[in-house]
Design a protein around this motif. Structure first.
Motif, PDB file in Angstrom:
ATOM      1  N   VAL A  29       0.854  -1.188   0.000  1.00  0.00           N
ATOM      2  CA  VAL A  29       0.000   0.000   0.000  1.00  0.00           C
ATOM      3  C   VAL A  29       0.892   1.242   0.000  1.00  0.00           C
ATOM      4  O   VAL A  29       2.018   1.219   0.483  1.00  0.00           O
ATOM      5  N   VAL A  30       0.353   2.311  -0.546  1.00  0.00           N
ATOM      6  CA  VAL A  30       1.081   3.578  -0.630  1.00  0.00           C
ATOM      7  C   VAL A  30       1.364   4.101   0.779  1.00  0.00           C
ATOM      8  O   VAL A  30       0.502   4.052   1.663  1.00  0.00           O
ATOM      9  N   LEU A  31       2.567   4.624   0.959  1.00  0.00           N
ATOM     10  CA  LEU A  31       2.917   5.254   2.236  1.00  0.00           C
ATOM     11  C   LEU A  31       2.288   6.640   2.295  1.00  0.00           C
ATOM     12  O   LEU A  31       2.196   7.329   1.277  1.00  0.00           O
ATOM     13  N   SER A  32       1.904   7.063   3.487  1.00  0.00           N
ATOM     14  CA  SER A  32       1.378   8.413   3.647  1.00  0.00           C
ATOM     15  C   SER A  32       2.502   9.421   3.383  1.00  0.00           C
ATOM     16  O   SER A  32       3.692   9.084   3.456  1.00  0.00           O
ATOM     17  N   ASN A  33       2.133  10.645   3.070  1.00  0.00           N
ATOM     18  CA  ASN A  33       3.137  11.686   2.805  1.00  0.00           C
ATOM     19  C   ASN A  33       4.053  11.895   3.995  1.00  0.00           C
ATOM     20  O   ASN A  33       5.254  12.123   3.823  1.00  0.00           O
ATOM     21  N   ASP A  34       3.498  11.838   5.207  1.00  0.00           N
ATOM     22  CA  ASP A  34       4.315  12.018   6.414  1.00  0.00           C
ATOM     23  C   ASP A  34       5.390  10.936   6.524  1.00  0.00           C
ATOM     24  O   ASP A  34       6.555  11.219   6.777  1.00  0.00           O
ATOM     25  N   VAL A  35       4.983   9.690   6.345  1.00  0.00           N
ATOM     26  CA  VAL A  35       5.923   8.572   6.440  1.00  0.00           C
ATOM     27  C   VAL A  35       6.949   8.642   5.310  1.00  0.00           C
ATOM     28  O   VAL A  35       8.142   8.439   5.529  1.00  0.00           O
ATOM     29  N   LEU A  36       6.501   8.961   4.101  1.00  0.00           N
ATOM     30  CA  LEU A  36       7.414   9.050   2.967  1.00  0.00           C
ATOM     31  C   LEU A  36       8.439  10.164   3.173  1.00  0.00           C
ATOM     32  O   LEU A  36       9.619   9.991   2.875  1.00  0.00           O
ATOM     33  N   THR A  37       8.013  11.288   3.723  1.00  0.00           N
ATOM     34  CA  THR A  37       8.933  12.393   4.000  1.00  0.00           C
ATOM     35  C   THR A  37      10.002  11.970   5.000  1.00  0.00           C
ATOM     36  O   THR A  37      11.193  12.251   4.811  1.00  0.00           O
TER      37      THR A  37
END
Length: 170
Positions: A29-37
């Protein structure tokens, strides 16, 4: 925390592409923007100086598969259902095969046909057409070769209930 469960690294010549995903029910599943950052910040701190990283987390690539499946009518009915338990073994085999492709790996039409042919009651498979679509694409693109390396790292099949035709050979 180990939120990143899937990762693939590709050398793009002038940069290194890193595909990452989380996990939900055993599927990427796609990572949230916070986690990806946070992940990007971490990778920029530990990478070798001068290496350019391109880090992405994308939804699975979609495949539209059209096939004619010749079946044994004593095992499967004319809509692909198992006479034994009512399951859809061809659709399950396709989903299992796509899930088994190594994250970041390449979809191969021949291996898909092999997976379908391994289903009890399948006598032959004619793969008529394969199309793919990445996140953001408006329409499917015809796969002209035998392989497709997706932009996301993982694959899911769309509309199998309408794109597979089951045929009983005389």
């Amino acid at each position: 925390k180990q939120i990143v469960k899937y990762a693939a690294v590709r050398d793009k010549g002038t940069s290194v592409q890193i595909l990452v995903s989380g996990d939900e029910g055993g599927n990427p599943v796609v990572l949230s923007n916070d986690v990806l950052t946070v992940f990007k910040q971490y990778m920029n701190r530990v990478k070798v100086a001068g290496v350019i990283l391109n880090i992405m987390s994308n939804p699975s690539d979609h495949l539209l598969l059209k096939a004619s499946v010749t079946i044994d009518p004593l095992v499967l009915n004319d809509d692909g259902g198992s006479l034994r338990d009512g399951s859809k073994p061809v659709e399950e085999a396709i989903a299992k095969h796509l899930k088994s492709i190594l994250y970041g790996g390449t979809f191969n039409k021949t291996k898909l046909v092999d997976a379908i042919q391994s289903v009890d009651g399948v006598q032959d498979v004619e793969l008529q057409e394969c199309r793919y679509k990445s996140d953001g694409d408006a329409s499917y693109t015809l796969l002209s070769g035998n392989n497709y390396t997706g932009n996301s790292g993982s694959y899911i099949a769309d509309n199998l209930e309408n794109s597979l035709t089951y045929v009983v050979q005389d």
